[in-house]
Design an enzyme around this catalytic site. Structure first.
Site, mmCIF file in Angstrom:
data_model
loop_
_atom_site.group_PDB
_atom_site.id
_atom_site.type_symbol
_atom_site.label_atom_id
_atom_site.label_comp_id
_atom_site.label_asym_id
_atom_site.label_seq_id
_atom_site.Cartn_x
_atom_site.Cartn_y
_atom_site.Cartn_z
ATOM 1 N N HIS B 326 0.812 -1.218 0.000
ATOM 2 C CA HIS B 326 0.000 0.000 0.000
ATOM 3 C C HIS B 326 0.841 1.262 0.000
ATOM 4 C CE1 HIS B 326 -3.237 -2.796 1.023
ATOM 5 N NE2 HIS B 326 -4.029 -1.888 0.506
ATOM 6 N N GLY B 327 2.032 1.206 0.532
ATOM 7 C CA GLY B 327 2.827 2.419 0.519
ATOM 8 C C GLY B 327 4.093 2.306 1.325
#
Lengths: 316, 479
Positions: B326-327
């Site tokens: 996701h990041g």
């Protein structure tokens, strides 16, 4: 495929009036603030309703003021009257050139002025005009030009408010409306001639410094050029003016030069008076960029002298 | 190009009309049109992104053919690893380079030897995580022999860049989507009507639910130091609805748009907040990513086979990698770890597959037990969402700590008085449609046309009344 497209078309035919009905219903049954995308405020800030009611009763004037709140709070017709000039102020809150054009087209022949003074406040040129549209849709007579411009805004709140306003106009819901000349909280007093006087003398210092930005959307710029071109065709001289602001709202000299270079060739004169009232801001202003009555009186004297020095004042 | 933009409102009908105007037998021209439309759609953000996606596409197209043509296992493996290294390398560079640089700088600084390396000014290409995983699944499937390599570069490029799902999924499997580009498509009215309805529901979720929640979430998370505990709890709950409305709304629009063109995408959400335990939640949330990780990571490393220690390790790996996908932020790793912790007791006790059906199936209301289990699962996900939403770990820890306070008994600062009504309506419709593909799939099916159309018109009017007036990007674009 055909039956799908037919159904889709029929649904749209059904959905559009249904949408209008929901907007009208929603606007009527609950406080408007609950619906984020309907903002109908009859008698809102800036006395636009009263100003346009008065404008509809008047005839020719010597000087016509156009622009944002800097116009209707910056040029006092009483002072110009003393100098021998009739005038009217068509400014309104957060008015952008798009709305100015609507008013210009509607009133220019009625007023047939000998001089137009156009307030050029860069944030008004940079804006999308939504706040002003909502003011117009709530307080100005609805006509084709206003509705077409509102449609062109591509903004849900403007569209919904246009629908709701049309409905109220059709049923005459606001026919008996009278706007108070002195508005409570703001202590704003409407003065015949379109001017609004701030009757209290409190200074609210701005919270931060404002930086220069000049990036008008093409529709704003085109509306501005339309007004200048139409004035030229009618033989009416135009003076562009930047009204005084406090130090926090003043731009760097190079940015002022940029504006000067851009605007000077477009009109008969461009007067940058943004630093015309130096010193303690509390003496001449009630906030970062609006003058109090003392500031207005001082500015108007300076402005009349500047016009006279440039030979732009029509003979009284 | 955003779905919720006027540009897309012009783009979609135009592409739709052109697509179906092409004779059905000319699949090649239709694919070319979809490819061109997808590149216009993607290039609307930044034309430089097109170079990257074109490169990834061509690379995997030829690697796929190379793998399929070769019988030499070493060569096949080399080609697969080329695909993995290049695709993940690009993803790693654009998404994680600065993160690792920061960690390296921090580690060396601890020993008094700061590297002094400066962060690079890298623009993260929209949707890179999604299409990278999509093309990876292709080369892996070809390598495994589960899929024939595509010999049609246009069809393959259209599969990689298919605009409805390009920037935020669902992450399609080549085995599902690629064959659809090869087959001639006939217009099906029922699919188009259902797709249109799903698009409407997606827009409602995004513009009415997610975006109205977002304003309050931003306010509460920004002012968490001074907010009452009850307001912080409210902020976490609203973020749960924001991210669900935003992401599943996008998936609904994507699926609906694809159906207008005769394509069937995989399901991405299945009413996850009606889950009775966290295992069920993960079978219902972002299904295309969860199953991707299951098939290409979890199962290859052993899955739920082997010793308890191995199963625990595998569970943590999949959740941590999912978080990191996701990041580049520690908050996503903690979010993944928390979900792994939630999941472990179910896995170890063998109860992770006890809720496979739909809650209260065939009944109108849940039992008290189900209600309690759904509430508990939702509460756990809300706490995890705080880490997902927070700007850094300190922010998240302070936020969660602030939720435990006597001010929990005070009334929260709601901010927007319409929200309870909107959320109530939303939950009600989702609950009623929980056995379908999306919330309003069968709503009003027993009514006459006037009633049904009136319901759809009401949803449109609610969008018009409550949508934000500035274009708001979807959350998952940043991933």
């Amino acid at each position: 495929m055909r039956s799908y497209l037919t159904d889709l078309f029929l649904f749209l035919v059904f959905a559009i009036p249904a949408y209008v009905m929901v907007i009208v219903f929603a606007g009527n049954v609950s406080p408007f603030s609950q619906y984020r995308n309907i903002k109908y405020v009859r008698g809102g800030n800036g006395h636009l309703h009263t100003r346009l009611q008065e404008a509809d009763t008047l005839g020719q004037v010597d000087i016509l003021f156009l622009g944002s709140s800097h116009a209707y709070r910056g040029f006092d017709p009483r002072i110009f009257k003393k100098a021998g000039y009739t005038s009217f102020n068509l400014g309104s809150s957060s008015q952008t050139p798009v709305q100015t054009k609507i008013l210009f087209d509607r009133y220019i022949d009625r007023f047939n002025p000998r001089l137009i003074v156009f307030d050029v406040f860069p944030p008004a040129f940079n804006g999308d005009g939504v706040e002003s549209f909502l003011n117009f849709l709530s307080n100005a007579p609805l006509d084709r030009h206003l509705m077409m411009a509102a449609l062109d805004s591509r903004h849900a709140t403007v569209w919904n408010t246009a629908i709701f306003s049309t409905w109220r106009t059709l049923i005459g819901a606001d026919d008996g409306f009278t706007e108070p000349l002195l508005r409570g909280a703001e202590k704003d007093l409407y003065i015949p001639g379109g001017y609004v006087e701030k009757t209290v003398n409190e200074f609210k210092p701005p919270s931060s410094k404002v930086h220069f930005k000049w990036s008008p959307p093409s529709n704003q710029w085109q509306a501005f050029l339309h007004i200048l071109a139409a004035s030229k065709i009618k033989g009416i001289p135009v003076v562009l003016v930047r009204t005084p602001v406090t130090g926090s709202h003043q731009y760097l000299p190079e940015d002022r030069m940029k504006l000067d270079r851009l605007l000077s060739p477009l009109a008969d004169a461009y007067l940058d008076l943004s630093d015309a009232l130096p010193g303690d801001p509390a003496e001449f202003f009630y906030d970062g960029h609006h003058m109090n009555q003392k500031g207005v009186e001082r500015l108007n004297a300076i402005f009349l002298d500047s016009l006279a020095a440039r030979g732009l004042l029509p003979p009284p | 190009m955003l779905f919720n933009s006027l540009d897309f409102a012009v783009f979609l009908p135009l592409v739709f009309a052109l697509f179906w105007a092409i004779p059905a037998r000319r699949t090649d021209i239709r694919n070319s049109l979809l490819l061109a439309a997808s590149y216009v759609f993607y290039g609307w953000w930044d034309t430089r992104f097109l170079v990257l996606i074109a490169f990834s596409t061509m690379l995997d197209f030829y690697l796929g053919i190379g793998i399929a043509n070769s019988t030499d296992e070493r060569r096949r493996r080399l080609l697969l690893w080329t695909s993995l290294v290049v695709n993940l390398g690009l993803l790693g560079f654009f998404k994680y380079f600065n993160f690792f640089l920061d960690q390296l700088n921090g580690a060396f600084s601890l020993f008094g030897m700061p590297l002094g390396s400066e962060r690079l000014d890298i623009i993260l290409p929209v949707g890179i995580s999604f299409y990278t995983f999509q093309t990876l699944s292709y080369t892996i499937d070809v390598y495994r022999g589960d899929l024939k390599a595509s010999r049609n570069p246009v069809a393959f490029a259209a599969f990689v860049s298919f605009f409805p799902q390009l920037v935020a999924g669902p992450i399609e499997r080549a085995s599902n989507l690629l064959p659809q580009f090869a087959a001639p498509r006939q217009f099906r009215r029922s699919a188009a009507v259902d797709g249109s309805r799903q698009i409407l529901w997606g827009f409602f979720k995004k513009l009415v639910i997610a975006d109205n929640c977002a304003e309050q979430v931003d306010r509460i998370f920004a002012g968490h130091e001074t907010a009452a505990a009850s307001t912080l709890v409210l902020g976490a709950v609203l973020f749960a609805f924001q991210i669900y409305g935003d992401f599943s709304g996008y998936s609904d629009i994507a699926t609906g748009v694809a159906r207008l063109f005769g394509f069937e995408l995989m399901r991405n959400f299945a009413f996850p907040y009606f889950s009775r335990d966290i295992a069920e939640f993960w079978r219902r949330w972002h299904i295309s990513l969860s199953t991707w990780f299951r098939d290409y990571l979890y199962v290859p490393i052993g899955g739920s086979r082997g010793s308890t220690a191995l199963r625990v390790r595998n569970t943590f790996i999949i959740f941590l990698v999912s978080g990191f996908w996701h990041g580049a932020n520690w908050t996503f790793l903690v979010w993944g770890a928390l979900n792994a912790l939630y999941f472990l007791p179910l896995l170890l006790s063998g109860r992770n597959r006890q809720n496979l059906g739909t809650v209260a199936e065939g009944r109108r209301l849940p039992t008290w037990g189900d209600l309690l289990r759904m509430t508990g699962t939702f509460a756990m996900t809300c706490i995890a969402w705080v880490f997902f939403r927070a700007r850094d770990l300190q922010h998240a820890v302070e936020y969660v700590a602030g939720m435990v306070d006597v001010s929990l008994l005070s009334l929260p600062n709601l901010g927007n008085k319409n929200l309870p009504l909107l959320l109530g309506l939303f939950i009600g419709l989702e609950w009623a449609g929980r056995e379908d593909q999306y919330g309003i799939q069968r709503t009003g099916m027993g009514w006459n046309r006037l009633g049904r159309w009136g319901f759809y018109a009401l949803l449109i009017a609610m969008i018009g009344l409550f949508m934000p007036t500035e274009e708001s990007p979807f959350i998952y674009f940043q991933f």
